[in-house]
Design a protein around this motif. Sequence first.
Motif, PDB file in Angstrom:
ATOM      1  N   MET A   1       0.811  -1.239   0.072  1.00  0.00           N
ATOM      2  CA  MET A   1      -0.143  -0.146   0.078  1.00  0.00           C
ATOM      3  C   MET A   1       0.961   1.109  -0.153  1.00  0.00           C
ATOM      4  O   MET A   1       1.854   1.318   0.845  1.00  0.00           O
ATOM      5  N   PRO A   2       0.800   2.336  -0.707  1.00  0.00           N
ATOM      6  CA  PRO A   2       1.609   3.258  -0.976  1.00  0.00           C
ATOM      7  C   PRO A   2       1.386   4.170   0.450  1.00  0.00           C
ATOM      8  O   PRO A   2       0.513   4.203   1.016  1.00  0.00           O
ATOM      9  N   ARG A   3       2.590   4.873   0.564  1.00  0.00           N
ATOM     10  CA  ARG A   3       2.812   5.571   1.939  1.00  0.00           C
ATOM     11  C   ARG A   3       1.681   6.678   2.048  1.00  0.00           C
ATOM     12  O   ARG A   3       1.198   6.729   3.089  1.00  0.00           O
ATOM     13  N   VAL A   4       1.200   7.281   0.924  1.00  0.00           N
ATOM     14  CA  VAL A   4       0.355   8.373   0.973  1.00  0.00           C
ATOM     15  C   VAL A   4      -1.167   7.797   1.367  1.00  0.00           C
ATOM     16  O   VAL A   4      -2.019   8.686   1.836  1.00  0.00           O
ATOM     17  N   ALA A   5      -1.186   6.550   1.273  1.00  0.00           N
ATOM     18  CA  ALA A   5      -2.680   5.936   1.644  1.00  0.00           C
ATOM     19  C   ALA A   5      -2.862   5.542   2.924  1.00  0.00           C
ATOM     20  O   ALA A   5      -3.671   4.628   3.380  1.00  0.00           O
ATOM     21  N   ARG A   6      -1.617   5.634   3.918  1.00  0.00           N
ATOM     22  CA  ARG A   6      -1.629   5.310   5.152  1.00  0.00           C
ATOM     23  C   ARG A   6      -1.748   6.629   6.080  1.00  0.00           C
ATOM     24  O   ARG A   6      -0.998   7.584   5.789  1.00  0.00           O
ATOM     25  N   LEU A   7      -2.300   6.268   7.270  1.00  0.00           N
ATOM     26  CA  LEU A   7      -2.088   7.192   8.448  1.00  0.00           C
ATOM     27  C   LEU A   7      -0.961   6.933   9.158  1.00  0.00           C
ATOM     28  O   LEU A   7      -0.877   5.704   9.800  1.00  0.00           O
ATOM     29  N   ARG A   8      -0.097   8.007   9.494  1.00  0.00           N
ATOM     30  CA  ARG A   8       1.201   7.636  10.032  1.00  0.00           C
ATOM     31  C   ARG A   8       1.338   8.546  11.391  1.00  0.00           C
ATOM     32  O   ARG A   8       2.167   8.247  11.966  1.00  0.00           O
ATOM     33  N   ARG A   9       0.908   9.680  11.348  1.00  0.00           N
ATOM     34  CA  ARG A   9       1.099  10.631  12.271  1.00  0.00           C
ATOM     35  C   ARG A   9       0.151  10.657  13.459  1.00  0.00           C
ATOM     36  O   ARG A   9      -0.959  10.115  13.447  1.00  0.00           O
ATOM     37  N   SER A  10       0.876  10.632  14.814  1.00  0.00           N
ATOM     38  CA  SER A  10      -0.105  10.460  15.914  1.00  0.00           C
ATOM     39  C   SER A  10      -1.317  11.160  15.994  1.00  0.00           C
ATOM     40  O   SER A  10      -2.427  11.158  16.380  1.00  0.00           O
ATOM     41  N   ALA A  11      -1.189  12.768  15.466  1.00  0.00           N
ATOM     42  CA  ALA A  11      -2.151  13.623  15.297  1.00  0.00           C
ATOM     43  C   ALA A  11      -3.349  13.239  14.665  1.00  0.00           C
ATOM     44  O   ALA A  11      -4.423  13.589  14.964  1.00  0.00           O
ATOM     45  N   ASP A  12      -3.038  12.477  13.390  1.00  0.00           N
ATOM     46  CA  ASP A  12      -4.180  11.873  12.690  1.00  0.00           C
ATOM     47  C   ASP A  12      -4.899  11.154  13.430  1.00  0.00           C
ATOM     48  O   ASP A  12      -6.281  11.018  13.217  1.00  0.00           O
ATOM     49  N   PHE A  13      -4.535  10.028  14.040  1.00  0.00           N
ATOM     50  CA  PHE A  13      -5.162   8.996  15.084  1.00  0.00           C
ATOM     51  C   PHE A  13      -5.669   9.758  16.031  1.00  0.00           C
ATOM     52  O   PHE A  13      -7.052   9.619  16.421  1.00  0.00           O
ATOM     53  N   LEU A  14      -5.194  10.869  16.600  1.00  0.00           N
ATOM     54  CA  LEU A  14      -6.074  11.526  17.807  1.00  0.00           C
ATOM     55  C   LEU A  14      -7.125  12.315  17.337  1.00  0.00           C
ATOM     56  O   LEU A  14      -8.026  12.081  17.898  1.00  0.00           O
ATOM     57  N   ALA A  15      -7.146  12.817  16.055  1.00  0.00           N
ATOM     58  CA  ALA A  15      -8.217  13.635  15.698  1.00  0.00           C
ATOM     59  C   ALA A  15      -9.166  12.737  15.082  1.00  0.00           C
ATOM     60  O   ALA A  15     -10.494  12.872  15.444  1.00  0.00           O
ATOM     61  N   LEU A  16      -8.990  11.307  14.785  1.00  0.00           N
ATOM     62  CA  LEU A  16     -10.025  10.238  14.510  1.00  0.00           C
ATOM     63  C   LEU A  16     -10.715   9.959  15.830  1.00  0.00           C
ATOM     64  O   LEU A  16     -12.016   9.699  15.783  1.00  0.00           O
ATOM     65  N   ARG A  17     -10.041   9.822  16.930  1.00  0.00           N
ATOM     66  CA  ARG A  17     -10.662   9.248  18.088  1.00  0.00           C
ATOM     67  C   ARG A  17     -11.251  10.310  18.860  1.00  0.00           C
ATOM     68  O   ARG A  17     -12.302   9.986  19.436  1.00  0.00           O
ATOM     69  N   GLN A  18     -11.161  11.662  18.446  1.00  0.00           N
ATOM     70  CA  GLN A  18     -11.687  12.730  19.418  1.00  0.00           C
ATOM     71  C   GLN A  18     -13.025  13.196  18.502  1.00  0.00           C
ATOM     72  O   GLN A  18     -14.187  13.254  18.998  1.00  0.00           O
TER      73      GLN A  18
END
Length: 121
Positions: A1-18
């Motif tokens: 899977m290409p790198r641009v199609a993955r969530l990598r930053r913790s800020a992205d995961f945090l935004a999804l959880r909130q």
Amino acid sequence: MPRVARLRRSADFLALRQTSGRLGGRCFSVRYRANGLSLARLGLAVSRRVSKRAVERNRLKRLVRESFRRERALLPAFDILVIAQATAAGQPGDVLAGELQTLWRRLAALKPSEGAGTIVR
């Protein structure tokens, strides 16, 4: 899977959880949020609570990634976090693939403007 199609930053995961919309199934729950890009991105959360065995956790991650890879072109521009539930461990691959297919179809029916703060069951 290409790198641009993955969530990598913790800020992205945090935004999804909130602040995100939610979909649920028996083996997986999904959080999603519009990302303002032209493609869907995937993040995975498969904890040790799902299975103590790394082999089983890695199997689940492989199944989710492969399913996402096949359906990625049909999905709206969302950041998607797939969270495995404890019931996923030990399930046959076809059962897991079927549930993922259902979740992708439900996501594909949404519009990117419905991405944040919407709860869909």
